[in-house]
Design an enzyme around this catalytic site. Structure first.
Site, PDB file in Angstrom:
ATOM      1  N   CYS A   2       1.058  -1.040   0.066  1.00 36.49           N
ATOM      2  CA  CYS A   2      -0.039   0.076   0.091  1.00 36.49           C
ATOM      3  C   CYS A   2       0.838   1.161  -0.168  1.00 36.49           C
ATOM      4  O   CYS A   2       1.855   1.308   0.745  1.00 36.49           O
ATOM      5  CB  CYS A   2      -1.088   0.060   1.082  1.00 36.49           C
ATOM      6  SG  CYS A   2      -2.053  -1.260   1.409  1.00 36.49           S
ATOM      7  N   ARG A  27       3.865  -0.162  -5.153  1.00 28.40           N
ATOM      8  CA  ARG A  27       3.519  -0.632  -3.630  1.00 28.40           C
ATOM      9  C   ARG A  27       2.449  -1.580  -3.810  1.00 28.40           C
ATOM     10  O   ARG A  27       1.928  -2.233  -2.688  1.00 28.40           O
ATOM     11  CB  ARG A  27       3.570   0.433  -2.520  1.00 28.40           C
ATOM     12  CG  ARG A  27       4.890   1.192  -2.561  1.00 28.40           C
ATOM     13  CD  ARG A  27       4.762   2.305  -1.505  1.00 28.40           C
ATOM     14  NE  ARG A  27       4.511   1.594  -0.250  1.00 28.40           N
ATOM     15  CZ  ARG A  27       5.634   1.459   0.609  1.00 28.40           C
ATOM     16  NH1 ARG A  27       6.880   1.784   0.125  1.00 28.40           N
ATOM     17  NH2 ARG A  27       5.446   0.859   1.692  1.00 28.40           N
ATOM     18  N   TRP A  74      -2.643  -2.624  -1.476  1.00 32.24           N
ATOM     19  CA  TRP A  74      -2.376  -4.151  -1.672  1.00 32.24           C
ATOM     20  C   TRP A  74      -3.202  -4.570  -0.777  1.00 32.24           C
ATOM     21  O   TRP A  74      -2.966  -4.595   0.208  1.00 32.24           O
ATOM     22  CB  TRP A  74      -0.939  -4.480  -1.738  1.00 32.24           C
ATOM     23  CG  TRP A  74      -0.536  -5.842  -1.863  1.00 32.24           C
ATOM     24  CD1 TRP A  74      -0.134  -6.216  -3.005  1.00 32.24           C
ATOM     25  CD2 TRP A  74      -0.142  -6.840  -1.045  1.00 32.24           C
ATOM     26  NE1 TRP A  74       0.035  -7.631  -3.041  1.00 32.24           N
ATOM     27  CE2 TRP A  74       0.084  -7.960  -1.670  1.00 32.24           C
ATOM     28  CE3 TRP A  74      -0.581  -6.962   0.370  1.00 32.24           C
ATOM     29  CZ2 TRP A  74       0.060  -9.229  -1.110  1.00 32.24           C
ATOM     30  CZ3 TRP A  74      -0.239  -8.173   0.943  1.00 32.24           C
ATOM     31  CH2 TRP A  74      -0.009  -9.505   0.345  1.00 32.24           C
ATOM     32  N   ASN A 100      -1.372   2.084   5.637  1.00 29.43           N
ATOM     33  CA  ASN A 100      -0.537   1.126   5.014  1.00 29.43           C
ATOM     34  C   ASN A 100      -0.104   0.186   6.242  1.00 29.43           C
ATOM     35  O   ASN A 100       0.404   0.704   7.177  1.00 29.43           O
ATOM     36  CB  ASN A 100       0.704   1.777   4.480  1.00 29.43           C
ATOM     37  CG  ASN A 100       1.817   0.724   3.987  1.00 29.43           C
ATOM     38  OD1 ASN A 100       1.525  -0.244   3.918  1.00 29.43           O
ATOM     39  ND2 ASN A 100       3.093   1.402   4.225  1.00 29.43           N
ATOM     40  N   GLY A 101      -0.502  -0.991   6.308  1.00 32.63           N
ATOM     41  CA  GLY A 101      -0.033  -1.849   7.470  1.00 32.63           C
ATOM     42  C   GLY A 101      -1.168  -2.709   7.877  1.00 32.63           C
ATOM     43  O   GLY A 101      -2.119  -2.891   6.979  1.00 32.63           O
ATOM     44  N   GLU A 495      16.879 -18.019  -8.579  1.00 33.67           N
ATOM     45  CA  GLU A 495      16.280 -16.635  -8.821  1.00 33.67           C
ATOM     46  C   GLU A 495      16.055 -16.800 -10.340  1.00 33.67           C
ATOM     47  O   GLU A 495      14.911 -15.839 -10.255  1.00 33.67           O
ATOM     48  CB  GLU A 495      17.785 -15.633  -8.758  1.00 33.67           C
ATOM     49  CG  GLU A 495      17.785 -14.218  -9.235  1.00 33.67           C
ATOM     50  CD  GLU A 495      16.466 -13.458  -8.456  1.00 33.67           C
ATOM     51  OE1 GLU A 495      16.032 -14.144  -7.385  1.00 33.67           O
ATOM     52  OE2 GLU A 495      16.133 -12.335  -8.666  1.00 33.67           O
ATOM     53  N   LYS A 499      12.263 -15.228 -11.029  1.00 37.15           N
ATOM     54  CA  LYS A 499      12.099 -13.896 -12.104  1.00 37.15           C
ATOM     55  C   LYS A 499      10.724 -14.375 -13.020  1.00 37.15           C
ATOM     56  O   LYS A 499       9.993 -13.687 -13.503  1.00 37.15           O
ATOM     57  CB  LYS A 499      13.186 -13.500 -12.678  1.00 37.15           C
ATOM     58  CG  LYS A 499      14.379 -12.882 -11.918  1.00 37.15           C
ATOM     59  CD  LYS A 499      13.909 -11.563 -11.458  1.00 37.15           C
ATOM     60  CE  LYS A 499      13.151 -11.302 -10.576  1.00 37.15           C
ATOM     61  NZ  LYS A 499      13.990 -11.153  -9.091  1.00 37.15           N
ATOM     62  N   GLU A 502       7.244 -14.711 -11.168  1.00 38.37           N
ATOM     63  CA  GLU A 502       6.504 -13.690 -10.889  1.00 38.37           C
ATOM     64  C   GLU A 502       5.999 -12.409 -11.732  1.00 38.37           C
ATOM     65  O   GLU A 502       5.074 -12.115 -11.576  1.00 38.37           O
ATOM     66  CB  GLU A 502       7.195 -12.989  -9.666  1.00 38.37           C
ATOM     67  CG  GLU A 502       8.583 -12.192 -10.272  1.00 38.37           C
ATOM     68  CD  GLU A 502       9.252 -11.287  -9.108  1.00 38.37           C
ATOM     69  OE1 GLU A 502       8.576 -11.014  -8.095  1.00 38.37           O
ATOM     70  OE2 GLU A 502      10.563 -11.413  -9.014  1.00 38.37           O
ATOM     71  N   HIS A 518      16.488 -37.040  -8.331  1.00 37.03           N
ATOM     72  CA  HIS A 518      16.043 -37.732  -7.184  1.00 37.03           C
ATOM     73  C   HIS A 518      14.402 -37.164  -7.123  1.00 37.03           C
ATOM     74  O   HIS A 518      13.711 -37.452  -6.060  1.00 37.03           O
ATOM     75  CB  HIS A 518      16.622 -36.907  -5.880  1.00 37.03           C
ATOM     76  CG  HIS A 518      17.887 -37.313  -5.658  1.00 37.03           C
ATOM     77  ND1 HIS A 518      18.319 -38.691  -5.343  1.00 37.03           N
ATOM     78  CD2 HIS A 518      19.106 -36.511  -6.029  1.00 37.03           C
ATOM     79  CE1 HIS A 518      19.780 -38.635  -5.413  1.00 37.03           C
ATOM     80  NE2 HIS A 518      20.087 -37.292  -5.647  1.00 37.03           N
ATOM     81  N   LYS A 617       5.985  -4.244  -4.315  1.00 40.28           N
ATOM     82  CA  LYS A 617       7.479  -3.924  -4.391  1.00 40.28           C
ATOM     83  C   LYS A 617       7.847  -4.727  -2.837  1.00 40.28           C
ATOM     84  O   LYS A 617       8.871  -5.157  -2.773  1.00 40.28           O
ATOM     85  CB  LYS A 617       7.622  -2.758  -4.575  1.00 40.28           C
ATOM     86  CG  LYS A 617       9.061  -2.644  -4.557  1.00 40.28           C
ATOM     87  CD  LYS A 617       9.795  -3.334  -5.681  1.00 40.28           C
ATOM     88  CE  LYS A 617      11.530  -3.382  -5.825  1.00 40.28           C
ATOM     89  NZ  LYS A 617      12.170  -4.257  -6.417  1.00 40.28           N
TER      90      LYS A 617
HETATM   91  O1  M6R Z   1      12.823  -5.514  -0.074  1.00 37.42           O
HETATM   92  P1  M6R Z   1      13.408  -6.621   0.091  1.00 37.42           P
HETATM   93  O2  M6R Z   1      14.426  -7.182  -0.566  1.00 37.42           O
HETATM   94  O3  M6R Z   1      13.312  -7.142   1.566  1.00 37.42           O
HETATM   95  O4  M6R Z   1      12.248  -7.725  -0.593  1.00 37.42           O
HETATM   96  C1  M6R Z   1      12.224  -8.859  -0.532  1.00 37.42           C
HETATM   97  C2  M6R Z   1      11.290  -9.862  -1.385  1.00 37.42           C
HETATM   98  O5  M6R Z   1      10.216  -9.521  -1.080  1.00 37.42           O
HETATM   99  C3  M6R Z   1      11.756  -9.402  -3.033  1.00 37.42           C
HETATM  100  O6  M6R Z   1      13.154  -9.752  -3.198  1.00 37.42           O
HETATM  101  C4  M6R Z   1      10.798 -10.081  -3.779  1.00 37.42           C
HETATM  102  O7  M6R Z   1      10.825 -11.431  -3.843  1.00 37.42           O
HETATM  103  C5  M6R Z   1      10.936  -9.663  -5.178  1.00 37.42           C
HETATM  104  N1  M6R Z   1       9.513  -9.627  -5.865  1.00 37.42           N
HETATM  105  C6  M6R Z   1      11.672 -10.663  -6.162  1.00 37.42           C
HETATM  106  O8  M6R Z   1      11.837 -10.033  -7.376  1.00 37.42           O
END
Ligand code: M6R
Length: 622
Positions: A2, A27, A74, A100-101, A495, A499, A502, A518, A617
Site C-alpha cells: 500500500c 507498492r 495491496w 498502510n499496514g 533466482e 523471476k 513472478e 531424485h 514491491k
Molecule cells: O525489499 P526486500 O529485498 O526485503 O524484498 C524481499 C522480497 O520481497 C523481494 O526480493 C521479492 O522476492 C521480489 N519481488 C523478487 O523479485
C-alpha cells in the site's frame, strides 16, 4: 505494501495526490482512492483497480481543495473492491484516513465498537481505526471516562486515544472535516515520511511521491506522530511526549525514478546494472592491497572476523543473494554460515547468541518478515548488520551497522539490480573477512581485480538481448520450466525461476542440478524447457552430465554457458553466453540473461512487467 500520500498546502491537492499515487503504485495496485477536504466537507473518489481507473472517475473539473489524502492498495483484509478501497470515512462522517499496514486486534475492536453503536461498511481492518478515532472524537471522553484535557486539540487527542487501543503496524494520514487546517500522520512499523516544502507538506510512504515538490524531509520513527497545522508542524509520540526531528535531505533524484525512454522499470533497472555496480564498488575496493573498505561496518569487523557463525536472513530475491553469501563466507572466509528465510526464522526459537553475526539483506529495508528477524536477533544479543538499498529505511535504522547497496531506487516489482549489488557487497565482505583470517593477498587481489571487471562484463551480455527475446519467443507456449545450476550457480537457478514466475506467471522451479534425478526428472518432456547454468567451473563436467540426462529423455535445453565454450554447443537447443570470470563471481553474470529471459517472456505474454498480479514491491505485512 500500500502506498499513502497526503497533501497540505496552498496548491490544488488533487493533481499532486494523483501524481504521488502513480509514483507509489508499485507498492500495490488492487484499488485506489483520494479524499479531498474543502469547506468542512470530504469529496471521496475510490475504485478497484489502478490509478488509471481512479482518474476515469474523477470529475472533469479538478477539485480546488488544498488538503487531501490518497491511497493505492495491496489488499490484506477484504477483497479489492470499491467499498474496501481507501480512504475510509468513520461512522460520524468526520474522520477520513488512509492506512498502510495491518491492525492486528481489529476484530476485537470492531466487535466492541459495534456494541457501542458504530456502523461499518467495509471488511477492512482500517475502517476500525477510522471508527475508533471518530468514536473518541465524538464522545470527547477517554475509555477510562476522563474528558479530553481542556485546551487540547480534540482531533489530535482522539487520534492518540485510538492508538492507545491499537496493535499492529501502520503508516497513516488522517483528516477531520471539523479541522480543515490540521492533518495528522502516525507511524509504527510501516514507513512514513513528511516532505517539508515552502508552505506545503506532503506525507508519503516513500520519498518518490515527495521529491518533485521538495528535497527536505523528516523520517518519523515508530510510535511517533506529526500534526501539520497552519503555522507549521509538531512531532510527538503517540503518548503525547514532544520529539524533535531533524530535517534531512532526500537522497534520490527525479531522473532516478523516471522511465527515461525505457518501456518498463525492470528493463531500465536491468540495463542500469553496469553503472550501478560500478557505484556500488567504487571507493570500496583496493585491488593493489587485496583489501576492501566498507565504511558502515568498519567498527564491527573485529567481531565479524572472530565470529564462529554468521546467519544471513532475507526474503525472496534477497534470500537468493544470501545463499550466494553463505557459499562465499564459507569458501573465502571459512566461517560457518547459513541463510535463513526471515519469515521462518523468528517462529522456530532459533539458536542465536552474543557471538553470532546476523546479516539482514533487504532492498527496501521495510520487509516485515526481515525486520521481525532483525528484532529477534537483536533481542538475543547478536551483532546485527544490514545490507540494504533504501537509505534511512526501517531495517537500515534498526541494525547496529550496515552497508548500503547504492543502486538508486528499484521500482520494478521484480528485483534485478538489487540482487547483483547484494551479491557484490557480500563478495566484498567475504573477501575482506577472508583476508583477516587466512585468504592470501594474491588470492584476494585476483578476486577483487575480477570483481572490478564485472560491470563491463555485464554490459557485454546485453549484446544478446535479441537472442534472449527469441529464446523466450520460441518457448512462450510452455507453461512449466526448470532452472538448474550447481555450486555458485545454484542460487542463480532459484533466482531465474523466481523471476520467470513472478512476472510471466509461468510455473518454474529452480533446483541444484544434481537433485533433479531424485524426483523432478519425472517431469521432463519436450514440453518443459530446462534452463541450465553451465559455465566453466569446478562442476562443469558434472552439469554436462545433468544436461545429458535431460536430453536423453527428450527434454529441451536452454544453456547459459561461458563465452567461447565450443564443447557445450551440442548440448544446447538454445545458447546464451556470458564472459568468463572466476567461479565465485559467476552469479553476477549468469543471473543477467535470466533476468532478460523473464522480462521478454512477460512482455511476450502481454503482462504488466512492473506490476505483476497479486504482488507488491515491499512486503510490509507478515
Ligand atoms: O525489499 P526486500 O529485498 O526485503 O524484498 C524481499 C522480497 O520481497 C523481494 O526480493 C521479492 O522476492 C521480489 N519481488 C523478487 O523479485
Amino acid at each position: 505494501m500500500c502506498g499513502i500520500v497526503a497533501y497540505f498546502g496552498k496548491k490544488q491537492a488533487q493533481p499532486i495526490l494523483i501524481e504521488g499515487l502513480k509514483r507509489l503504485e508499485y507498492r500495490g495496485y488492487d484499488s485506489a482512492g483520494v479524499a479531498l477536504l474543502k469547506a468542512n466537507q470530504f469529496e471521496v473518489y475510490k475504485t478497484s483497480g489502478r490509478i488509471a481507473n481512479l482518474e476515469e472517475i474523477l470529475p472533469e473539473t479538478e477539485s480546488r481543495a488544498v488538503v487531501g489524502i490518497g491511497h493505492t492498495r495491496w489488499a490484506t483484509h477484504g477483497v479489492p473492491n470499491t467499498i474496501n478501497a481507501h480512504p475510509h470515512i468513520d461512522y460520524t462522517g468526520k474522520i477520513a484516513l488512509v492506512h498502510n499496514g495491518i491492525i492486528e486486534n481489529y476484530a476485537i475492536l470492531k466487535k466492541w465498537l459495534i456494541k457501542e453503536g458504530c456502523t461499518f461498511k467495509s471488511e477492512t481492518d482500517t475502517e476500525v481505526v477510522a471508527n475508533l478515532i471518530g468514536y473518541f472524537y465524538e464522545r470527547n471522553r477517554a475509555r477510562n471516562g476522563e474528558n479530553a484535557p481542556s485546551g487540547s486539540n480534540r482531533f489530535e487527542w482522539a487520534v492518540q486515544q485510538a492508538f492507545n487501543e491499537i496493535y499492529g503496524t501502520y503508516g497513516l494520514a488522517i483528516m477531520c472535516s471539523d479541522c480543515p487546517d490540521v492533518m495528522i500522520g502516525v507511524k509504527k512499523g510501516s514507513p512514513l515520511i513528511l516532505g517539508v516544502g515552502k508552505e506545503e507538506y506532503i506525507i508519503a510512504s516513500d520519498a518518490s511521491a515527495i521529491i518533485e515538490h521538495t528535497s527536505q524531509a523528516i523520517y518519523l520513527s515508530d510510535g511517533e506522530m506529526v500534526t501539520i497545522h497552519s503555522e507549521g508542524f509538531d512531532t510527538k509520540t503517540i503518548s503525547n511526549e514532544e520529539v524533535t526531528k531533524e530535517l534531512k535531505d532526500i537522497e534520490i533524484s527525479l531522473d532516478q525514478i523516471e522511465l527515461e525512454g525505457f518501456e518498463h522499470y525492470m528493463q531500465k533497472e536491468i540495463a542500469e546494472q553496469p553503472q550501478v555496480l560500478e557505484t556500488c564498488l567504487k571507493g570500496r575496493v583496493d585491488v593493489k592491497n587485496g583489501r576492501v573498505i566498507l565504511g558502515g561496518i568498519q567498527d564491527k569487523l573485529r567481531d565479524l572476523t572472530r565470529t564462529k557463525r554468521i546467519i544471513l536472513s532475507a526474503c525472496g530475491t534477497a534470500w537468493h543473494a544470501g545463499l550466494v553469501g553463505e557459499f562465499l563466507f564459507e569458501q573465502l572466509a571459512r566461517i560457518p554460515s547459513e541463510v535463513e528465510y526471515a519469515s521462518e526464522f523468528r517462529y522456530r526459537n532459533p539458536i542465536v547468541d552474543e557471538g553470532t553475526i546476523f546479516i539482514a539483506i533487504s532492498q527496501s529495508g521495510e520487509t516485515a518478515d526481515t525486520l521481525a528477524a532483525v528484532e529477534l536477533a537483536k533481542e538475543r544479543g547478536a551483532t546485527v548488520l544490514g545490507i540494504v538499498n533504501v537509505v534511512g529505511s526501517t531495517i537500515a535504522r534498526t541494525t547496529d551497522a550496515g552497508v548500503y547497496l547504492r543502486v538508486g531506487p528499484e521500482i520494478g516489482v521484480a528485483s534485478t539490480k538489487a540482487f547483483t549489488a547484494q551479491v557484490s557487497v557480500l563478495t566484498m565482505l567475504a573477501i575482506e573477512l577472508g583476508r583477516r583470517r587466512h585468504l592470501s593477498s594474491e588470492m584476494a587481489q585476483g578476486l577483487l581485480k575480477e570483481l572490478m571487471e564485472i560491470p563491463k562484463k555485464v554490459e557485454q551480455i546485453f549484446s544478446q538481448k535479441e537472442q534472449t527475446r527469441q529464446i523466450a519467443q520460441a518457448n512462450i507456449d510452455k507453461d512449466n520450466w526448470l532452472f538448474l545450476g550447481r555450486g555458485f550457480n545454484y542460487p542463480v537457478a532459484l533466482e531465474g525461476a523466481l523471476k520467470l514466475k513472478e512476472i510471466s506467471y509461468i510455473h518454474a522451479e529452480g533446483l541444484p542440478a544434481a537433485e533433479m534425478k531424485h524426483g523432478p526428472i519425472a517431469l521432463i518432456t519436450d514440453n518443459m524447457p530446462a534452463v541450465f547454468i553451465a559455465t566453466k567451473c569446478s562442476q562443469y563436467e558434472k552439469i554436462i552430465g545433468n544436461i545429458e540426462e535431460v536430453r536423453a529423455r527428450g527434454g529441451r535445453t536452454i544453456v547459459v554457458a561461458t563465452e567461447g565454450d565450443e564443447h557445450i554447443k551440442p548440448y544446447a537447443d538454445h545458447l546464451i553466453t556470458v564472459p568468463d570470470t572466476v567461479e565465485q563471481l559467476q552469479p553476477l553474470l549468469t543471473v543477467v540473461p535470466l533476468q532478460m529471459l523473464a522480462y521478454h517472456a512477460a512482455v511476450l505474454r502481454g503482462h504488466d512487467v512492473d506490476k505483476p498480479r497479486n504482488l507488491a514491491k515491499s512486503v510490509t505485512v507478515e
